[in-house]
Design a protein around this motif. Structure first.
Motif, PDB file in Angstrom:
ATOM      1  N   ASN A  22       0.831  -1.174  -0.077  1.00  0.00           N
ATOM      2  CA  ASN A  22      -0.144  -0.012   0.161  1.00  0.00           C
ATOM      3  C   ASN A  22       0.921   1.193   0.015  1.00  0.00           C
ATOM      4  OD1 ASN A  22      -2.724   1.374  -0.036  1.00  0.00           O
ATOM      5  ND2 ASN A  22      -2.104   1.715   2.226  1.00  0.00           N
ATOM      6  N   ASN A  23       0.925   1.934  -1.056  1.00  0.00           N
ATOM      7  CA  ASN A  23       1.899   2.969  -1.257  1.00  0.00           C
ATOM      8  C   ASN A  23       1.164   4.424  -0.624  1.00  0.00           C
ATOM      9  OD1 ASN A  23       4.140   4.423  -2.035  1.00  0.00           O
ATOM     10  ND2 ASN A  23       3.362   4.833  -4.068  1.00  0.00           N
ATOM     11  N   ALA A  24       0.560   4.948  -1.422  1.00  0.00           N
ATOM     12  CA  ALA A  24      -0.095   6.207  -0.983  1.00  0.00           C
ATOM     13  C   ALA A  24      -1.488   5.985  -0.552  1.00  0.00           C
ATOM     14  CB  ALA A  24       0.149   7.324  -2.124  1.00  0.00           C
ATOM     15  N   GLY A  25      -2.088   4.905  -0.657  1.00  0.00           N
ATOM     16  CA  GLY A  25      -3.502   4.654  -0.171  1.00  0.00           C
ATOM     17  C   GLY A  25      -4.324   5.250  -1.342  1.00  0.00           C
ATOM     18  N   GLU A  26      -3.961   5.443  -2.325  1.00  0.00           N
ATOM     19  CA  GLU A  26      -4.689   5.779  -3.813  1.00  0.00           C
ATOM     20  C   GLU A  26      -5.088   4.702  -4.686  1.00  0.00           C
ATOM     21  OE1 GLU A  26      -2.537   9.005  -4.942  1.00  0.00           O
ATOM     22  OE2 GLU A  26      -2.724  10.343  -3.047  1.00  0.00           O
ATOM     23  N   ASP A  27      -5.172   3.513  -4.318  1.00  0.00           N
ATOM     24  CA  ASP A  27      -5.316   2.370  -5.289  1.00  0.00           C
ATOM     25  C   ASP A  27      -6.607   1.746  -5.059  1.00  0.00           C
ATOM     26  OD1 ASP A  27      -2.826   2.334  -6.545  1.00  0.00           O
ATOM     27  OD2 ASP A  27      -2.011   1.414  -4.786  1.00  0.00           O
ATOM     28  N   GLY A  28      -7.735   2.516  -4.524  1.00  0.00           N
ATOM     29  CA  GLY A  28      -8.909   2.216  -4.460  1.00  0.00           C
ATOM     30  C   GLY A  28      -9.130   0.863  -3.591  1.00  0.00           C
ATOM     31  N   ASP A  29      -9.849  -0.007  -3.921  1.00  0.00           N
ATOM     32  CA  ASP A  29     -10.040  -1.354  -3.222  1.00  0.00           C
ATOM     33  C   ASP A  29      -9.184  -2.392  -3.387  1.00  0.00           C
ATOM     34  OD1 ASP A  29     -12.377  -0.038  -2.286  1.00  0.00           O
ATOM     35  OD2 ASP A  29     -13.778  -0.907  -3.117  1.00  0.00           O
ATOM     36  N   VAL A  30      -8.830  -2.953  -2.344  1.00  0.00           N
ATOM     37  CA  VAL A  30      -7.963  -4.206  -2.393  1.00  0.00           C
ATOM     38  C   VAL A  30      -8.819  -5.337  -2.009  1.00  0.00           C
ATOM     39  CG1 VAL A  30      -6.891  -4.190  -0.205  1.00  0.00           C
ATOM     40  CG2 VAL A  30      -5.760  -5.305  -2.144  1.00  0.00           C
ATOM     41  N   GLU A  31      -8.596  -6.327  -2.788  1.00  0.00           N
ATOM     42  CA  GLU A  31      -9.561  -7.661  -2.630  1.00  0.00           C
ATOM     43  C   GLU A  31      -8.828  -8.937  -2.366  1.00  0.00           C
ATOM     44  OE1 GLU A  31     -13.483  -9.142  -4.847  1.00  0.00           O
ATOM     45  OE2 GLU A  31     -11.834  -9.816  -5.845  1.00  0.00           O
ATOM     46  N   ALA A  32      -9.277  -9.428  -1.303  1.00  0.00           N
ATOM     47  CA  ALA A  32      -8.815 -11.006  -1.014  1.00  0.00           C
ATOM     48  C   ALA A  32      -9.661 -12.129  -1.360  1.00  0.00           C
ATOM     49  CB  ALA A  32      -8.184 -11.086   0.486  1.00  0.00           C
ATOM     50  N   ARG A  33      -9.381 -13.062  -2.115  1.00  0.00           N
ATOM     51  CA  ARG A  33     -10.424 -14.033  -2.435  1.00  0.00           C
ATOM     52  C   ARG A  33      -9.883 -15.397  -1.997  1.00  0.00           C
ATOM     53  NH1 ARG A  33     -13.035 -14.562  -8.464  1.00  0.00           N
ATOM     54  NH2 ARG A  33     -14.629 -16.157  -8.057  1.00  0.00           N
ATOM     55  N   LEU A  34     -10.707 -16.340  -1.663  1.00  0.00           N
ATOM     56  CA  LEU A  34     -10.350 -17.663  -1.487  1.00  0.00           C
ATOM     57  C   LEU A  34     -11.520 -18.686  -2.186  1.00  0.00           C
ATOM     58  CD1 LEU A  34      -8.989 -19.455   1.447  1.00  0.00           C
ATOM     59  CD2 LEU A  34     -11.191 -20.447   0.684  1.00  0.00           C
ATOM     60  N   MET A  35     -10.989 -19.538  -2.936  1.00  0.00           N
ATOM     61  CA  MET A  35     -11.789 -20.447  -3.672  1.00  0.00           C
ATOM     62  C   MET A  35     -11.477 -21.935  -3.747  1.00  0.00           C
ATOM     63  SD  MET A  35     -11.772 -18.465  -7.260  1.00  0.00           S
ATOM     64  CE  MET A  35     -10.187 -18.167  -8.167  1.00  0.00           C
ATOM     65  N   GLU A  36     -12.640 -22.733  -4.106  1.00  0.00           N
ATOM     66  CA  GLU A  36     -12.317 -24.059  -4.427  1.00  0.00           C
ATOM     67  C   GLU A  36     -13.520 -24.388  -5.412  1.00  0.00           C
ATOM     68  OE1 GLU A  36     -11.102 -26.544  -5.737  1.00  0.00           O
ATOM     69  OE2 GLU A  36     -12.288 -27.640  -4.903  1.00  0.00           O
ATOM     70  N   ILE A  37     -13.408 -24.129  -6.704  1.00  0.00           N
ATOM     71  CA  ILE A  37     -14.432 -24.140  -7.468  1.00  0.00           C
ATOM     72  C   ILE A  37     -14.246 -25.008  -8.594  1.00  0.00           C
ATOM     73  CG2 ILE A  37     -15.404 -22.094  -6.753  1.00  0.00           C
ATOM     74  CD1 ILE A  37     -14.230 -20.901  -9.445  1.00  0.00           C
ATOM     75  N   ARG A  38     -12.937 -26.064  -8.756  1.00  0.00           N
ATOM     76  CA  ARG A  38     -12.539 -26.956  -9.705  1.00  0.00           C
ATOM     77  C   ARG A  38     -12.868 -28.097  -9.207  1.00  0.00           C
ATOM     78  NH1 ARG A  38      -7.028 -23.796 -11.539  1.00  0.00           N
ATOM     79  NH2 ARG A  38      -7.819 -21.935 -12.112  1.00  0.00           N
ATOM     80  N   ARG A  39     -12.426 -28.577  -8.165  1.00  0.00           N
ATOM     81  CA  ARG A  39     -12.830 -29.925  -7.524  1.00  0.00           C
ATOM     82  C   ARG A  39     -14.121 -29.891  -7.032  1.00  0.00           C
ATOM     83  NH1 ARG A  39     -10.116 -32.180  -3.751  1.00  0.00           N
ATOM     84  NH2 ARG A  39      -9.538 -30.184  -2.786  1.00  0.00           N
TER      85      ARG A  39
END
Length: 261
Positions: free
Chosen positions: A227-244
């Motif tokens: 996080n540099n200057a806090g000007e990059d909008g939203d940051v998203e974290a995602r966890l998924m298991e949709i293949r098996r």
């Protein structure tokens, strides 16, 4: 001879304010002069985030004029506070004073999360939040949480964690894919290509396996970002298991935490 002890306390306080909480503790143990100066509000005001009063104003935290800045600092380190109507919890990293936020499970986007057959919502005495998400049964596991970068400490590397527990008899949670992305800078498809494989159910030395926290919950690292200057909008974290598309159950989710590395 303790030469620092010969300097005015105000001068020593000013010196300490340009260090870090960890350095202040170390110096106060080595010099009587620094030990006295290390109690000064001048020092701890610098270690607190510049907007800490605004953050506290959005919580039920009772800020008293009798509290020293040092007391406020360690209170925010040791006792996370709920903000934004209980949607977020806020705390400070004890070593650095950097901001830590956890997004509650209710604020996550969880596939089938509003379908009682698949997910149940309940209180948990060990949770910071009023509700946790309980996975009953799904084949398609997909959850994501986001936070505005402007809320976080600037020029800081952050790590996103899923904070969870496993119910007795959990199943199907051996592996999942996880990634973190700036929403305005990278597509889901691009981020999925570099997703890491993590394990929710196996503990061990590997960095992609879950670890127990001091509060009794488990956490798994989902990815990191700067996080540099806090000007990059939203940051998203995602966890998924949709293949098996195998049956999965027994996951209890408190939230996703964004914490300095």
């Amino acid at each position: 001879m303790d030469y620092f002890g010969m300097l005015p306390e105000g001068c020593l306080s000013e010196i300490l304010s340009f260090t870090s909480p960890e350095d202040t503790a170390r110096l106060s143990a080595s010099s009587r002069g620094f030990k006295s100066a290390a109690e000064s509000d001048i020092v701890w005001e610098k270690f607190l985030p510049s907007d800490y009063q605004h953050i506290i104003s959005k919580s039920n935290y009772l800020l008293s004029n009798s509290h020293s800045k040092k007391e406020i600092y360690f209170s925010l380190c040791d006792s996370p506070i709920l903000t934004d109507d209980g949607k977020l919890s806020f705390s400070l990293d004890k070593k650095t004073g950097k901001k830590c936020y956890m997004v509650s499970a209710r604020e996550l986007v969880i596939s089938w999360g509003d379908t009682p057959h698949y997910w149940a919502w309940s209180s948990n005495p060990d949770s910071r939040f009023s509700e946790v998400a309980n996975l009953r049964f799904v084949c398609w596991l997909d959850m994501r949480g986001k936070i505005e970068t402007r809320l976080l400490s600037k020029r800081t590397k952050y790590v996103a964690y899923l904070v969870f527990k496993l119910a007795g008899g959990y199943y199907g949670l051996e592996t999942a894919n996880a990634f973190v992305r700036f929403i305005d800078c990278e597509s889901n498809d691009e981020a999925e290509e570099r997703a890491s494989v993590v394990s929710l159910s196996v503990q061990g030395p590997d960095e992609n396996q879950s670890k127990r926290r001091v509060d009794g919950w488990m956490e798994i690292e989902m990815g990191n970002f700067f996080n540099n200057a806090g000007e990059d909008g939203d940051v998203e974290a995602r966890l998924m298991e949709i293949r098996r598309l195998l049956a999965k159950g027994g996951l209890i989710v408190q939230g996703m935490e964004f914490r300095p590395e």
